[in-house]
Design a protein around this motif. Structure first.
Motif, PDB file in Angstrom:
ATOM      1  N   ARG A 254       0.841  -1.199   0.000  1.00 35.21           N
ATOM      2  CA  ARG A 254       0.000   0.000   0.000  1.00 35.21           C
ATOM      3  C   ARG A 254       0.873   1.245   0.000  1.00 35.21           C
ATOM      4  O   ARG A 254       0.547   2.248  -0.656  1.00 35.21           O
ATOM      5  N   GLY A 255       1.997   1.184   0.722  1.00 37.38           N
ATOM      6  CA  GLY A 255       2.929   2.303   0.719  1.00 37.38           C
ATOM      7  C   GLY A 255       3.444   2.605  -0.680  1.00 37.38           C
ATOM      8  O   GLY A 255       3.537   3.766  -1.093  1.00 37.38           O
ATOM      9  N   ASN A 256       3.779   1.551  -1.437  1.00 39.48           N
ATOM     10  CA  ASN A 256       4.206   1.730  -2.838  1.00 39.48           C
ATOM     11  C   ASN A 256       3.162   2.479  -3.642  1.00 39.48           C
ATOM     12  O   ASN A 256       3.462   3.415  -4.392  1.00 39.48           O
ATOM     13  N   LEU A 257       1.910   2.044  -3.478  1.00 38.08           N
ATOM     14  CA  LEU A 257       0.827   2.630  -4.270  1.00 38.08           C
ATOM     15  C   LEU A 257       0.531   4.066  -3.848  1.00 38.08           C
ATOM     16  O   LEU A 257       0.239   4.921  -4.694  1.00 38.08           O
ATOM     17  N   TYR A 258       0.604   4.321  -2.549  1.00 39.75           N
ATOM     18  CA  TYR A 258       0.433   5.703  -2.091  1.00 39.75           C
ATOM     19  C   TYR A 258       1.496   6.594  -2.722  1.00 39.75           C
ATOM     20  O   TYR A 258       1.217   7.701  -3.188  1.00 39.75           O
ATOM     21  N   GLU A 259       2.723   6.090  -2.745  1.00 42.03           N
ATOM     22  CA  GLU A 259       3.822   6.878  -3.301  1.00 42.03           C
ATOM     23  C   GLU A 259       3.624   7.120  -4.790  1.00 42.03           C
ATOM     24  O   GLU A 259       3.820   8.241  -5.277  1.00 42.03           O
ATOM     25  N   GLU A 260       3.218   6.080  -5.514  1.00 37.22           N
ATOM     26  CA  GLU A 260       2.966   6.227  -6.954  1.00 37.22           C
ATOM     27  C   GLU A 260       1.831   7.209  -7.226  1.00 37.22           C
ATOM     28  O   GLU A 260       1.810   7.867  -8.273  1.00 37.22           O
ATOM     29  N   SER A 261       0.902   7.308  -6.274  1.00 34.73           N
ATOM     30  CA  SER A 261      -0.240   8.220  -6.430  1.00 34.73           C
ATOM     31  C   SER A 261       0.075   9.621  -5.930  1.00 34.73           C
ATOM     32  O   SER A 261      -0.792  10.498  -5.939  1.00 34.73           O
ATOM     33  N   GLY A 262       1.303   9.844  -5.458  1.00 35.08           N
ATOM     34  CA  GLY A 262       1.712  11.169  -5.007  1.00 35.08           C
ATOM     35  C   GLY A 262       1.469  11.436  -3.531  1.00 35.08           C
ATOM     36  O   GLY A 262       1.753  12.532  -3.039  1.00 35.08           O
ATOM     37  N   ASN A 263       0.951  10.434  -2.816  1.00 40.65           N
ATOM     38  CA  ASN A 263       0.659  10.604  -1.396  1.00 40.65           C
ATOM     39  C   ASN A 263       1.834  10.084  -0.565  1.00 40.65           C
ATOM     40  O   ASN A 263       1.771   9.024   0.058  1.00 40.65           O
ATOM     41  N   LYS A 264       2.919  10.834  -0.569  1.00 40.77           N
ATOM     42  CA  LYS A 264       4.151  10.374   0.064  1.00 40.77           C
ATOM     43  C   LYS A 264       4.050  10.345   1.590  1.00 40.77           C
ATOM     44  O   LYS A 264       4.726   9.547   2.244  1.00 40.77           O
ATOM     45  N   GLU A 265       3.211  11.193   2.144  1.00 42.46           N
ATOM     46  CA  GLU A 265       3.054  11.213   3.604  1.00 42.46           C
ATOM     47  C   GLU A 265       2.475   9.892   4.103  1.00 42.46           C
ATOM     48  O   GLU A 265       2.966   9.311   5.072  1.00 42.46           O
ATOM     49  N   ASN A 266       1.418   9.413   3.424  1.00 42.45           N
ATOM     50  CA  ASN A 266       0.829   8.133   3.804  1.00 42.45           C
ATOM     51  C   ASN A 266       1.773   6.971   3.513  1.00 42.45           C
ATOM     52  O   ASN A 266       1.802   5.977   4.248  1.00 42.45           O
ATOM     53  N   ALA A 267       2.547   7.092   2.424  1.00 46.24           N
ATOM     54  CA  ALA A 267       3.533   6.052   2.099  1.00 46.24           C
ATOM     55  C   ALA A 267       4.544   5.927   3.229  1.00 46.24           C
ATOM     56  O   ALA A 267       4.887   4.818   3.663  1.00 46.24           O
ATOM     57  N   LEU A 268       5.004   7.083   3.721  1.00 45.22           N
ATOM     58  CA  LEU A 268       5.972   7.104   4.812  1.00 45.22           C
ATOM     59  C   LEU A 268       5.401   6.419   6.060  1.00 45.22           C
ATOM     60  O   LEU A 268       6.088   5.645   6.736  1.00 45.22           O
ATOM     61  N   LYS A 269       4.131   6.678   6.331  1.00 45.12           N
ATOM     62  CA  LYS A 269       3.475   6.058   7.495  1.00 45.12           C
ATOM     63  C   LYS A 269       3.402   4.537   7.340  1.00 45.12           C
ATOM     64  O   LYS A 269       3.622   3.798   8.306  1.00 45.12           O
ATOM     65  N   ASP A 270       3.091   4.088   6.124  1.00 45.17           N
ATOM     66  CA  ASP A 270       2.971   2.638   5.907  1.00 45.17           C
ATOM     67  C   ASP A 270       4.323   1.934   6.025  1.00 45.17           C
ATOM     68  O   ASP A 270       4.419   0.847   6.607  1.00 45.17           O
ATOM     69  N   TYR A 271       5.371   2.539   5.464  1.00 42.72           N
ATOM     70  CA  TYR A 271       6.700   1.938   5.589  1.00 42.72           C
ATOM     71  C   TYR A 271       7.118   1.883   7.062  1.00 42.72           C
ATOM     72  O   TYR A 271       7.709   0.893   7.520  1.00 42.72           O
ATOM     73  N   THR A 272       6.792   2.948   7.799  1.00 43.07           N
ATOM     74  CA  THR A 272       7.119   2.984   9.227  1.00 43.07           C
ATOM     75  C   THR A 272       6.381   1.879   9.977  1.00 43.07           C
ATOM     76  O   THR A 272       6.964   1.209  10.846  1.00 43.07           O
ATOM     77  N   LYS A 273       5.127   1.667   9.636  1.00 47.46           N
ATOM     78  CA  LYS A 273       4.342   0.626  10.300  1.00 47.46           C
ATOM     79  C   LYS A 273       4.935  -0.751  10.015  1.00 47.46           C
ATOM     80  O   LYS A 273       5.028  -1.604  10.914  1.00 47.46           O
ATOM     81  N   ALA A 274       5.343  -1.002   8.770  1.00 47.10           N
ATOM     82  CA  ALA A 274       5.949  -2.291   8.411  1.00 47.10           C
ATOM     83  C   ALA A 274       7.239  -2.519   9.199  1.00 47.10           C
ATOM     84  O   ALA A 274       7.537  -3.643   9.608  1.00 47.10           O
ATOM     85  N   ILE A 275       7.972  -1.451   9.438  1.00 48.35           N
ATOM     86  CA  ILE A 275       9.208  -1.545  10.223  1.00 48.35           C
ATOM     87  C   ILE A 275       8.886  -1.860  11.678  1.00 48.35           C
ATOM     88  O   ILE A 275       9.537  -2.696  12.307  1.00 48.35           O
ATOM     89  N   GLU A 276       7.869  -1.204  12.199  1.00 48.38           N
ATOM     90  CA  GLU A 276       7.473  -1.435  13.590  1.00 48.38           C
ATOM     91  C   GLU A 276       7.020  -2.879  13.811  1.00 48.38           C
ATOM     92  O   GLU A 276       7.253  -3.461  14.868  1.00 48.38           O
TER      93      GLU A 276
END
Length: 340
Positions: A201-223
């Motif tokens: 989902r983070g990939n798709l958010y980033e591709e759609s220009g929503n980098k803030e949400n992408a950052l949140k998703d990558y952070t969640k996967a790390i957590e």
């Protein structure tokens, strides 16, 4: 040439060959390229046929040695079916085993039998089997049937994260980003520790220009599980935002957990160039090249290419890198031309 070299290097890395052995391999590759350029075309094609045949023999030997485990599992499931021909679980388990060894037609037949038996005798939840059946159709490029199976799986169990993820993957491959995001979100809703769904989902958010949400998703996967891919993706985004210290921490965390991660080293190299730390940049790029020589070229890292021109003193090495870059770009242009 570039593609086959990459396959060869990947296999050498898999068997964990030493750096010396890898360098010997590279010398042989360069020698064969030179030989091919100077030899008659017929001889080149004849040798290509010979080596392709040898490769097939090696694959057959490997399949023979490793296949016994897959076939042992198949035998066990087959015996279970012989003992109870109405055992729908044994049928879909055997279907999974068939799928793993590439026997898609046999897998599909077992999934269908499992579904029919379940419907006739037990009426248990068979959403998983429909999802697996959808995967077979997707691999076979029968996209409408794949989507139909995913839809049935979700209708039978609308809280099943796996089914939502598989349908999301289908939508993602088909370029339907919003539908894919919705399905990954559903998977997360029913399994909030699903790092796979967060990363995609983070990939798709980033591709759609929503980098803030992408950052949140990558952070969640790390957590959730210190996901290496998520560290690399979050680091790259932080680098774009100019947060170099935090980005560097993420790349180092990725390397700490996967020390042969060429992508992370490449990103560190670019970050060091942005900071004008040339020696450290070159060290990181050298490490990336050592792991996967073509990665930087395939990533079209302009900073690296410029750095090569300024810093590589060995003319032969510089010429090889330049030629590889030209070859990759030519292949890309040829592919795009044929596509249009």
């Amino acid at each position: 040439i570039v593609g086959n070299y990459y396959y060869g290097q990947s296999n050498m890395e898999f068997v964990n060959l030493s750096k010396t052995g890898l360098n010997v391999f590279r010398v042989i590759v360069v020698g064969m390229v030179l030989f091919g350029a100077l030899t008659k075309v017929q001889i080149v094609w004849d040798l290509a046929d010979v080596f392709m045949g040898l490769m097939a023999v090696i694959n057959l030997v490997a399949i023979t040695l490793l296949g016994k485990y897959a076939f042992a599992a198949l035998d066990d499931y087959t015996k279970a079916i012989e003992l109870d021909k109405n055992n729908y679980v044994a049928y879909y388990k055997r279907g999974d085993a068939y799928s793993d060894i590439g026997k898609l037609k046999d897998a599909l037949e077992d999934y269908d039998t499992s579904i029919n038996l379940n419907e006739k005798y037990t009426k248990n939840n068979d959403a998983y089997v429909y999802a697996q059946k959808g995967n077979i159709y997707k691999i076979s490029k029968k996209y409408e049937k794949a989507l139909e199976c995913y839809n049935i799986a979700i209708s039978k169990d609308n809280t099943m994260p796996y089914a939502y993820c598989q349908r999301a993957d289908y939508y993602k491959e088909r370029g339907e980003k919003e539908l894919a995001i919705n399905d990954y979100s559903k998977a997360i809703e029913y399994e909030n520790t699903n790092e796979y769904a967060y990363c995609n989902r983070g990939n798709l958010y980033e591709e759609s220009g929503n980098k803030e949400n992408a950052l949140k998703d990558y952070t969640k996967a790390i957590e959730i599980n210190n996901n290496v891919y998520a560290y690399c993706q979050r680091g790259r985004l932080l680098k774009e935002y100019g947060q170099y210290d935090e980005a560097l921490k993420d790349f180092n965390e990725a390397i700490k957990r996967e020390n042969n991660n060429a992508y992370a080293y490449c990103q560190i190299g670019h970050l060091k160039i942005l900071r004008n730390q040339k020696e450290e940049a070159w060290e990181a790029y050298n490490k990336a090249i050592e792991i996967k020589p073509l990665m930087i070229i395939l990533m079209k890292d302009k900073s690296f290419c410029k750095y090569v021109q300024e810093n590589v003193k060995n003319n032969e090495e510089k010429k090889l890198i330049d030629n590889l870059f030209i070859a990759v770009m030519s292949l890309k242009e040829s592919f795009l031309y044929n596509k249009t």
